[in-house]
Write a protein that holds these residues in place. Structure first.
Motif, PDB file in Angstrom:
ATOM      1  N   PHE A 134       3.034 -24.928   8.894  1.00  0.00           N
ATOM      2  CA  PHE A 134       4.304 -25.235   8.249  1.00  0.00           C
ATOM      3  C   PHE A 134       4.521 -24.385   7.001  1.00  0.00           C
ATOM      4  O   PHE A 134       5.331 -24.728   6.158  1.00  0.00           O
ATOM      5  N   VAL A 135       3.787 -23.292   6.886  1.00  0.00           N
ATOM      6  CA  VAL A 135       3.925 -22.401   5.739  1.00  0.00           C
ATOM      7  C   VAL A 135       5.048 -21.409   6.013  1.00  0.00           C
ATOM      8  O   VAL A 135       5.072 -20.780   7.071  1.00  0.00           O
ATOM      9  N   PRO A 136       5.982 -21.251   5.092  1.00  0.00           N
ATOM     10  CA  PRO A 136       7.043 -20.254   5.282  1.00  0.00           C
ATOM     11  C   PRO A 136       6.478 -18.847   5.083  1.00  0.00           C
ATOM     12  O   PRO A 136       6.480 -18.315   3.971  1.00  0.00           O
ATOM     13  N   GLU A 137       6.026 -18.243   6.151  1.00  0.00           N
ATOM     14  CA  GLU A 137       5.311 -16.969   6.102  1.00  0.00           C
ATOM     15  C   GLU A 137       6.123 -15.852   5.441  1.00  0.00           C
ATOM     16  O   GLU A 137       5.600 -15.077   4.652  1.00  0.00           O
ATOM     17  N   GLN A 138       7.402 -15.753   5.772  1.00  0.00           N
ATOM     18  CA  GLN A 138       8.231 -14.676   5.227  1.00  0.00           C
ATOM     19  C   GLN A 138       8.351 -14.824   3.709  1.00  0.00           C
ATOM     20  O   GLN A 138       8.267 -13.838   2.971  1.00  0.00           O
ATOM     21  N   THR A 139       8.510 -16.043   3.236  1.00  0.00           N
ATOM     22  CA  THR A 139       8.614 -16.277   1.801  1.00  0.00           C
ATOM     23  C   THR A 139       7.313 -15.916   1.098  1.00  0.00           C
ATOM     24  O   THR A 139       7.328 -15.278   0.031  1.00  0.00           O
ATOM     25  N   VAL A 140       6.194 -16.301   1.677  1.00  0.00           N
ATOM     26  CA  VAL A 140       4.896 -15.974   1.076  1.00  0.00           C
ATOM     27  C   VAL A 140       4.737 -14.460   0.975  1.00  0.00           C
ATOM     28  O   VAL A 140       4.299 -13.937  -0.057  1.00  0.00           O
ATOM     29  N   GLU A 141       5.120 -13.747   2.024  1.00  0.00           N
ATOM     30  CA  GLU A 141       4.991 -12.289   2.020  1.00  0.00           C
ATOM     31  C   GLU A 141       5.902 -11.659   0.959  1.00  0.00           C
ATOM     32  O   GLU A 141       5.482 -10.760   0.233  1.00  0.00           O
ATOM     33  N   THR A 142       7.132 -12.128   0.851  1.00  0.00           N
ATOM     34  CA  THR A 142       8.029 -11.534  -0.146  1.00  0.00           C
ATOM     35  C   THR A 142       7.589 -11.879  -1.563  1.00  0.00           C
ATOM     36  O   THR A 142       7.786 -11.074  -2.481  1.00  0.00           O
ATOM     37  N   ILE A 143       6.991 -13.034  -1.755  1.00  0.00           N
ATOM     38  CA  ILE A 143       6.466 -13.371  -3.087  1.00  0.00           C
ATOM     39  C   ILE A 143       5.326 -12.429  -3.452  1.00  0.00           C
ATOM     40  O   ILE A 143       5.227 -11.973  -4.594  1.00  0.00           O
ATOM     41  N   LYS A 144       4.496 -12.093  -2.477  1.00  0.00           N
ATOM     42  CA  LYS A 144       3.426 -11.127  -2.737  1.00  0.00           C
ATOM     43  C   LYS A 144       4.009  -9.761  -3.106  1.00  0.00           C
ATOM     44  O   LYS A 144       3.519  -9.092  -4.012  1.00  0.00           O
ATOM     45  N   GLU A 145       5.061  -9.372  -2.377  1.00  0.00           N
ATOM     46  CA  GLU A 145       5.715  -8.101  -2.694  1.00  0.00           C
ATOM     47  C   GLU A 145       6.333  -8.145  -4.089  1.00  0.00           C
ATOM     48  O   GLU A 145       6.254  -7.169  -4.837  1.00  0.00           O
ATOM     49  N   ASP A 146       6.939  -9.272  -4.441  1.00  0.00           N
ATOM     50  CA  ASP A 146       7.535  -9.427  -5.773  1.00  0.00           C
ATOM     51  C   ASP A 146       6.476  -9.348  -6.862  1.00  0.00           C
ATOM     52  O   ASP A 146       6.704  -8.765  -7.926  1.00  0.00           O
ATOM     53  N   LYS A 147       5.322  -9.912  -6.581  1.00  0.00           N
ATOM     54  CA  LYS A 147       4.228  -9.873  -7.553  1.00  0.00           C
ATOM     55  C   LYS A 147       3.788  -8.432  -7.791  1.00  0.00           C
ATOM     56  O   LYS A 147       3.579  -8.017  -8.940  1.00  0.00           O
ATOM     57  N   ARG A 148       3.684  -7.666  -6.681  1.00  0.00           N
ATOM     58  CA  ARG A 148       3.313  -6.256  -6.824  1.00  0.00           C
ATOM     59  C   ARG A 148       4.389  -5.493  -7.587  1.00  0.00           C
ATOM     60  O   ARG A 148       4.089  -4.660  -8.434  1.00  0.00           O
ATOM     61  N   TRP A 149       5.659  -5.775  -7.285  1.00  0.00           N
ATOM     62  CA  TRP A 149       6.766  -5.124  -7.983  1.00  0.00           C
ATOM     63  C   TRP A 149       6.720  -5.422  -9.474  1.00  0.00           C
ATOM     64  O   TRP A 149       6.852  -4.522 -10.285  1.00  0.00           O
ATOM     65  N   LEU A 150       6.535  -6.698  -9.812  1.00  0.00           N
ATOM     66  CA  LEU A 150       6.493  -7.095 -11.216  1.00  0.00           C
ATOM     67  C   LEU A 150       5.323  -6.431 -11.929  1.00  0.00           C
ATOM     68  O   LEU A 150       5.468  -5.963 -13.076  1.00  0.00           O
ATOM     69  N   LYS A 151       4.194  -6.356 -11.257  1.00  0.00           N
ATOM     70  CA  LYS A 151       3.026  -5.708 -11.858  1.00  0.00           C
ATOM     71  C   LYS A 151       3.314  -4.237 -12.132  1.00  0.00           C
ATOM     72  O   LYS A 151       2.973  -3.710 -13.191  1.00  0.00           O
ATOM     73  N   ASN A 152       3.999  -3.562 -11.202  1.00  0.00           N
ATOM     74  CA  ASN A 152       4.367  -2.157 -11.404  1.00  0.00           C
ATOM     75  C   ASN A 152       5.381  -1.998 -12.543  1.00  0.00           C
ATOM     76  O   ASN A 152       5.352  -1.012 -13.260  1.00  0.00           O
ATOM     77  N   GLN A 153       6.286  -2.973 -12.673  1.00  0.00           N
ATOM     78  CA  GLN A 153       7.300  -2.898 -13.719  1.00  0.00           C
ATOM     79  C   GLN A 153       6.705  -3.103 -15.119  1.00  0.00           C
ATOM     80  O   GLN A 153       7.193  -2.543 -16.076  1.00  0.00           O
ATOM     81  N   THR A 154       5.678  -3.908 -15.188  1.00  0.00           N
ATOM     82  CA  THR A 154       5.090  -4.206 -16.509  1.00  0.00           C
ATOM     83  C   THR A 154       3.937  -3.289 -16.864  1.00  0.00           C
ATOM     84  O   THR A 154       3.418  -3.373 -17.959  1.00  0.00           O
ATOM     85  N   SER A 155       3.535  -2.435 -15.932  1.00  0.00           N
ATOM     86  CA  SER A 155       2.417  -1.521 -16.210  1.00  0.00           C
ATOM     87  C   SER A 155       2.877  -0.304 -16.982  1.00  0.00           C
ATOM     88  O   SER A 155       3.941   0.171 -16.901  1.00  0.00           O
TER      89      SER A 155
END
Length: 138
Positions: free
Chosen positions: A117-138
């Motif tokens: 019952f895990v929303p797989e697409q949402t989990v994947e996009t959150i991971k992508e967002d985390k990587r994006w945010l990390k790149n933006q703050t680096s």
């Protein structure tokens, strides 16, 4: 003369302060989180819709099958009653039905526990967002 440490040149040639960039990043991040929440809601809504349709189908099918099963069990008991006492025929048919029903329950419970019952697409996009945010703050 301006202090160059408080200004940053963007790709479009305009200069913005670090505070403005942080404010923009915060706004973008807020918007991103809102979109992720909307995506999660949509995914969960779709999953629940499918689950509810399947549950309704199972309930209706189960009720109809139960009525048919009762008729078949009555017929089996009556046929066996010609060869043995009525109570023995009832006991045999009841025991067979308990075994079949128990096996089906165990299989159904096992299958239900394995459902994801895990929303797989949402989990994947959150991971992508985390990587994006990390790149933006680096």
């Amino acid at each position: 003369m301006q202090d160059d440490t408080s200004k940053t040149r963007t790709y479009y040639g305009e200069e913005r302060s670090v505070g403005e960039l942080i404010s923009e990043l915060s706004s973008d991040l807020s918007s991103l989180v809102n979109h992720e929440v909307q995506l999660a809601k949509l995914e969960m809504s779709k999953m629940m819709s499918v689950a509810m349709k399947n549950a309704l189908s199972i309930a209706i099918g189960g009720a109809i099958a139960y009525a048919g099963l009762l008729a078949v069990m009555a017929m089996a008991i009556l046929l066996l009653a010609f060869a043995m006492p009525f109570w023995v025929a009832s006991l045999i048919v009841g025991a067979v039905m308990l075994i079949i029903g128990g096996a089906m329950l165990i299989k159904g419970i096992h299958t239900f526990k394995e459902m994801n019952f895990v929303p797989e697409q949402t989990v994947e996009t959150i991971k992508e967002d985390k990587r994006w945010l990390k790149n933006q703050t680096s």
